[in-house]
Design a protein around this motif. Structure first.
Motif, PDB file in Angstrom:
ATOM      1  N   ALA A  25      43.475  54.293  49.931  1.00 11.54           N
ATOM      2  CA  ALA A  25      43.018  54.206  51.318  1.00 11.54           C
ATOM      3  C   ALA A  25      43.523  55.395  52.135  1.00 11.54           C
ATOM      4  N   PHE A  26      44.771  55.780  51.925  1.00  8.86           N
ATOM      5  CA  PHE A  26      45.320  56.900  52.691  1.00  8.86           C
ATOM      6  C   PHE A  26      44.720  58.234  52.259  1.00  8.86           C
ATOM      7  N   VAL A  27      44.361  58.357  50.981  1.00  9.92           N
ATOM      8  CA  VAL A  27      43.680  59.574  50.539  1.00  9.92           C
ATOM      9  C   VAL A  27      42.329  59.700  51.235  1.00  9.92           C
ATOM     10  N   VAL A  28      41.582  58.621  51.292  1.00 14.34           N
ATOM     11  CA  VAL A  28      40.283  58.637  51.967  1.00 14.34           C
ATOM     12  C   VAL A  28      40.458  58.921  53.457  1.00 14.34           C
ATOM     13  N   LEU A  29      41.431  58.256  54.082  1.00 17.06           N
ATOM     14  CA  LEU A  29      41.677  58.465  55.513  1.00 17.06           C
ATOM     15  C   LEU A  29      42.055  59.911  55.799  1.00 17.06           C
ATOM     16  N   GLY A  30      43.005  60.435  55.021  1.00 17.80           N
ATOM     17  CA  GLY A  30      43.439  61.815  55.236  1.00 17.80           C
ATOM     18  C   GLY A  30      42.338  62.817  54.989  1.00 17.80           C
ATOM     19  N   ALA A  31      41.563  62.600  53.928  1.00 16.96           N
ATOM     20  CA  ALA A  31      40.465  63.522  53.614  1.00 16.96           C
ATOM     21  C   ALA A  31      39.445  63.553  54.735  1.00 16.96           C
ATOM     22  N   ASN A  32      39.134  62.402  55.306  1.00 18.90           N
ATOM     23  CA  ASN A  32      38.140  62.345  56.383  1.00 18.90           C
ATOM     24  C   ASN A  32      38.677  62.901  57.693  1.00 18.90           C
ATOM     25  N   MET A  33      39.929  62.619  58.012  1.00 22.87           N
ATOM     26  CA  MET A  33      40.512  63.176  59.245  1.00 22.87           C
ATOM     27  C   MET A  33      40.569  64.692  59.174  1.00 22.87           C
ATOM     28  N   GLY A  34      40.841  65.221  57.984  1.00 23.05           N
ATOM     29  CA  GLY A  34      40.949  66.667  57.824  1.00 23.05           C
ATOM     30  C   GLY A  34      39.634  67.406  57.965  1.00 23.05           C
ATOM     31  N   LYS A  35      38.517  66.682  57.912  1.00 29.97           N
ATOM     32  CA  LYS A  35      37.208  67.323  58.035  1.00 29.97           C
ATOM     33  C   LYS A  35      36.875  67.699  59.474  1.00 29.97           C
ATOM     34  N   PHE A  36      37.576  67.103  60.419  1.00 29.40           N
ATOM     35  CA  PHE A  36      37.242  67.293  61.832  1.00 29.40           C
ATOM     36  C   PHE A  36      38.425  67.891  62.583  1.00 29.40           C
ATOM     37  N   GLN A  37      38.140  68.811  63.477  1.00 27.63           N
ATOM     38  CA  GLN A  37      39.188  69.468  64.234  1.00 27.63           C
ATOM     39  C   GLN A  37      40.016  68.461  65.024  1.00 27.63           C
ATOM     40  N   ALA A  38      39.353  67.446  65.582  1.00 27.96           N
ATOM     41  CA  ALA A  38      40.075  66.432  66.352  1.00 27.96           C
ATOM     42  C   ALA A  38      41.076  65.690  65.482  1.00 27.96           C
ATOM     43  N   GLY A  39      40.688  65.405  64.244  1.00 26.32           N
ATOM     44  CA  GLY A  39      41.600  64.727  63.326  1.00 26.32           C
ATOM     45  C   GLY A  39      42.789  65.591  62.974  1.00 26.32           C
ATOM     46  N   ARG A  40      42.555  66.868  62.731  1.00 24.28           N
ATOM     47  CA  ARG A  40      43.647  67.797  62.416  1.00 24.28           C
ATOM     48  C   ARG A  40      44.598  67.942  63.601  1.00 24.28           C
ATOM     49  N   ILE A  41      44.028  68.016  64.798  1.00 27.64           N
ATOM     50  CA  ILE A  41      44.872  68.146  65.995  1.00 27.64           C
ATOM     51  C   ILE A  41      45.748  66.914  66.175  1.00 27.64           C
TER      52      ILE A  41
END
Length: 363
Positions: A25-41
């Protein structure tokens, strides 16, 4: 507040769920957050160390942080675009194998909460080197972030023989070199949870493996992931083989296979089924780091891995002789703020060392 919420709210909930389900679950969450600038910020605001320059150059590679994610967590390279937001300076992807591998039968992870350890029985689950290369070719690599790639033999009957295992490693390294993929390579010679066992953590077999792998042309540093249950004399025999082959360094080290080391024996499986991570690796790995440094000096780059659950654990590895650090279990037990805390302590350590250097006055 972030530490409090993880330890007192999120962690008690997560630790009631199957650990492999939480990992996925955390791999999926992290991978998806990393796709968007807002998630990275958002991740960066919480977990990225930005206070002082702590760059370090090792074997010609510059790391923004001395802390890497160890192999065994991001085994398919799905987080290679986002881990810089968690104060990691690099991601050791894999271990990858020549063929896709489903891993060992479930359950493959078990928490030993009192012992601050995990029983790891993954069996090198991964999608295979070709698919992982394809993913990384389509992944935006963060500026200044390091991709290491760990290679191992496929956990199937084809990789269980001595000769088959060598060709398995050779195929993976050849493909990575052909695609110029990764900044460094780690040869995982010591995974205990596979067909045929650790049949390359023995000098003569290791020499034959390295002779074959050194035929692959590339310009990347090569490291070896080392066992930690061997006595120093046997461990040092492996180092002599690595020295002769021109290997750049060592990751010290892999999982602990001795269940008797458990702080709370009732948590351990009744029979061997997977290696132990976390606190139960700390003493063994740190002692081997210190002995390697004392015997070999600067001959080998040393990446300290095993039992880093606190800032103090990390500093002890560095003081013993490690050049870089890797962790997984500490992040799980302590929370994703741990890497940022280590970076802050590393900066303070560097300042104290600098201040202790005597500069004679000139007149």
């Amino acid at each position: 507040m972030i530490r409090f919420l993880y330890k007192n709210v999120l962690k008690p909930i997560l630790f009631k769920i199957d650990p492999e389900v939480v990992h996925d679950a955390f791999v999926v969450l992290g991978a998806n957050m990393g796709k968007f600038q807002a998630g990275r910020i958002l991740l960066g605001l919480m977990y990225k160390y930005t206070e002082k320059d702590i760059e370090i150059t090792v074997d010609g590679i510059t790391y923004k942080s001395p802390v890497m994610l160890a192999a065994g967590f991001d085994y398919n390279g799905q987080l290679a675009h986002v881990l810089d937001c968690l104060s990691f300076g690099g991601d050791e992807i894999g271990s990858v194998t020549a063929r896709p591998c489903e891993g060992n039968p479930k359950p493959r992870l078990k928490r030993m909460i009192k012992s601050k350890s995990l029983v790891v029985y993954k069996g090198l689950k991964n999608q295979g080197v070709d698919r992982i290369i394809a993913r990384l070719k389509n992944t935006t690599k963060p500026e200044g972030f390091v991709w290491g790639i760990s290679i191992a033999k496929t956990n199937d009957p084809g990789g269980s023989t001595f000769e088959g295992g060598i060709e398995d490693y050779h195929y993976s390294l050849s493909r990575l070199a052909e695609e110029n993929m990764g900044d460094f390579y780690t040869i995982n010679i010591s995974c205990p949870n596979v067909h045929g066992g650790e049949n390359f953590a023995e000098p003569q077999r290791l020499e034959k493996l390295l002779n074959r792998l050194m035929e692959v042309e590339h310009d990347k540093p090569v490291y070896a992931k080392m066992p930690i249950n061997q006595p120093w004399e046997e461990f040092n025999e492996l180092l002599h083989v690595l020295d002769k082959a021109g290997v750049h360094g060592v990751v010290i080290g892999n999982l602990n296979k001795n269940y008797a080391d458990a702080d709370f024996p009732e948590e351990a499986p009744t029979e061997y089924r997977g290696g132990l991570s976390g606190k139960l690796c700390h003493r063994l790995s740190t002692d081997l780091i210190r002995q390697t440094k004392n015997y070999w000096g600067d001959r080998f780059t040393i990446i300290g891995c095993g039992g880093i659950l606190t800032v103090e654990d990390a500093m002890e590895k560095l003081d013993a002789g490690a050049d870089l650090l890797q962790l997984i279990t500490g992040m799980i037990f302590e929370g994703p703020h741990l890497m940022k805390d280590i970076c802050a302590a590393y900066a303070s350590r560097a300042e104290k060392k600098s201040a202790s250097v005597f500069i004679p006055a000139t007149g």
